[in-house]
Design a protein around this motif. Structure first.
Motif, PDB file in Angstrom:
ATOM      1  N   ASN A 153       0.818  -1.219   0.000  1.00  0.00           N
ATOM      2  CA  ASN A 153       0.000   0.000   0.000  1.00  0.00           C
ATOM      3  C   ASN A 153       0.849   1.266   0.000  1.00  0.00           C
ATOM      4  OD1 ASN A 153       0.820   0.320   2.762  1.00  0.00           O
ATOM      5  ND2 ASN A 153      -0.861  -1.013   3.384  1.00  0.00           N
ATOM      6  N   ASP A 154       2.173   1.128  -0.051  1.00  0.00           N
ATOM      7  CA  ASP A 154       3.051   2.295  -0.059  1.00  0.00           C
ATOM      8  C   ASP A 154       4.263   1.990  -0.938  1.00  0.00           C
ATOM      9  OD1 ASP A 154       4.394   4.638   0.402  1.00  0.00           O
ATOM     10  OD2 ASP A 154       4.986   4.154   2.455  1.00  0.00           O
ATOM     11  N   LEU A 155       4.343   2.662  -2.087  1.00  0.00           N
ATOM     12  CA  LEU A 155       5.441   2.452  -3.026  1.00  0.00           C
ATOM     13  C   LEU A 155       6.106   3.789  -3.318  1.00  0.00           C
ATOM     14  CD1 LEU A 155       7.007   0.563  -4.927  1.00  0.00           C
ATOM     15  CD2 LEU A 155       5.262   1.011  -6.679  1.00  0.00           C
ATOM     16  N   ASP A 156       7.392   3.893  -2.983  1.00  0.00           N
ATOM     17  CA  ASP A 156       8.142   5.147  -3.154  1.00  0.00           C
ATOM     18  C   ASP A 156       9.361   4.864  -4.010  1.00  0.00           C
ATOM     19  OD1 ASP A 156       9.442   7.547  -3.012  1.00  0.00           O
ATOM     20  OD2 ASP A 156       9.602   7.616  -0.827  1.00  0.00           O
ATOM     21  N   LEU A 157       9.302   5.265  -5.285  1.00  0.00           N
ATOM     22  CA  LEU A 157      10.398   5.034  -6.221  1.00  0.00           C
ATOM     23  C   LEU A 157      11.109   6.338  -6.524  1.00  0.00           C
ATOM     24  CD1 LEU A 157       8.715   2.663  -8.832  1.00  0.00           C
ATOM     25  CD2 LEU A 157       9.940   2.049  -6.736  1.00  0.00           C
ATOM     26  N   LYS A 158      12.426   6.331  -6.424  1.00  0.00           N
ATOM     27  CA  LYS A 158      13.236   7.477  -6.807  1.00  0.00           C
ATOM     28  C   LYS A 158      13.677   7.272  -8.254  1.00  0.00           C
ATOM     29  CE  LYS A 158      13.028   8.894  -2.547  1.00  0.00           C
ATOM     30  NZ  LYS A 158      12.142  10.006  -2.151  1.00  0.00           N
ATOM     31  N   ILE A 159      13.097   8.057  -9.151  1.00  0.00           N
ATOM     32  CA  ILE A 159      13.360   7.892 -10.577  1.00  0.00           C
ATOM     33  C   ILE A 159      14.684   8.556 -10.954  1.00  0.00           C
ATOM     34  CG2 ILE A 159      12.449   8.225 -12.896  1.00  0.00           C
ATOM     35  CD1 ILE A 159      10.786   6.395 -11.122  1.00  0.00           C
ATOM     36  N   SER A 160      15.500   7.841 -11.724  1.00  0.00           N
ATOM     37  CA  SER A 160      16.792   8.371 -12.154  1.00  0.00           C
ATOM     38  C   SER A 160      16.611   9.415 -13.238  1.00  0.00           C
ATOM     39  CB  SER A 160      17.665   7.237 -12.693  1.00  0.00           C
ATOM     40  OG  SER A 160      17.718   6.158 -11.801  1.00  0.00           O
ATOM     41  N   SER A 161      17.659  10.179 -13.480  1.00  0.00           N
ATOM     42  CA  SER A 161      17.672  11.080 -14.631  1.00  0.00           C
ATOM     43  C   SER A 161      17.716  10.233 -15.898  1.00  0.00           C
ATOM     44  CB  SER A 161      18.897  11.984 -14.572  1.00  0.00           C
ATOM     45  OG  SER A 161      20.080  11.214 -14.686  1.00  0.00           O
TER      46      SER A 161
END
Length: 279
Positions: free
Chosen positions: A259-267
């Protein structure tokens, strides 16, 4: 006739008057300051009746560090190792208030510049903090596990045996994941760097079974092969985006619980190099 003088009313001193508010209400209000040691210390000086209530929340989150940076930050109650030993010795009941413990190393792998002693005697670690829920090991220079002082490793292994401990954070490289195999109580894992992958057959029980996984780095395939057997009940995932196949597989495995998805997207350039390197 001389003018009559009015009697002087003594100045009001709040500290000499009893508290008229409910202690339950004050306790509830102070619970929001558990991570703000400066404010809690100020509250303890406002009125004598506040001291026992403040104590419960002041020792909720303790940082053990010889670095002045942590002591001045006010996030958590920062104590030198020798000071914490003294506090626990003088007032053993305080140990029951500690829920979060952070051991923080500075630029040196030594305990401190003034040769302060270690934070705990390994034999007394379990007895000292029986209600510990979260253990954080942080260091500014991200030292590898092999360089961490042996007594700190003993402290960690002692706390892992606590049935109350559920949350573990390690800030460093090459953390040996195999150390967690005997501790099914750990269900929230946070790592700052790609950990060391165990060599040889994996544990048959696939512990730990995680509810929360935080990787402050890319979720590479080598680590994913270890992690995917442990996320059937995963509720929260935080990491940097590295491989579409991995995330599709992750969503397939834990779609019923996540229920919680936190993705740090690359350049774009960084992401391209990552995909090229893994295809």
């Amino acid at each position: 006739m001389a003018p009559s003088s009015e009697p002087q009313t003594p100045a009001f001193n709040a500290r000499s008057h009893p508290i008229v508010f409910s202690f339950d209400i004050i306790d509830y209000i102070l619970s929001f300051l558990r991570y703000d040691s400066k404010s809690l210390l100020a509250c303890s000086e406002a009125h004598p009746s506040f001291s026992p209530i403040v104590e419960r929340h002041l020792y909720y989150y303790i940082i053990v560090s010889a670095s002045s940076k942590f002591r001045s930050a006010g996030h958590g109650y920062c104590l030198k190792p020798s000071h914490l030993n003294q506090v626990l010795s003088d007032t053993p009941g305080i140990a029951n208030h500690v829920r979060v413990l952070q051991i923080a190393l500075g630029e040196s792998l030594n305990h401190s510049s003034d040769n302060d002693s270690g934070p705990f005697d390994e034999e007394d670690a379990l007895e000292n903090l029986p209600a510990l829920e979260t253990f954080l090991f942080t260091n500014e220079y991200s030292f590898s596990w092999q360089k961490i002082p042996q007594d700190f490793k003993k402290v960690l292994e002692s706390f892992l045996r606590l049935p109350t401990l559920h949350n573990l954070h390690f800030d460093g490289r090459q953390f040996p994941l195999s150390i967690l195999y005997n501790y099914p109580n750990i269900d929230c894992l946070s790592l700052s760097k790609a950990p060391e992958i165990p060599v040889g057959p994996d544990d048959a029980n696939a512990y730990p079974q995680l509810k929360s996984l935080v990787i402050k780095d890319y979720l590479y395939a080598s680590f994913w092969n270890w992690a995917k057997r442990r996320i059937i009940k995963l509720q929260s995932l935080q990491c940097k985006y590295s491989n579409e196949k991995i995330f599709l597989e992750a969503l397939e495995i834990c779609s019923g619980t996540l229920n919680d998805l936190d993705l740090k997207i690359s350049s774009p350039c960084e992401a391209s190099s990552l995909f090229l390197g893994q295809n």
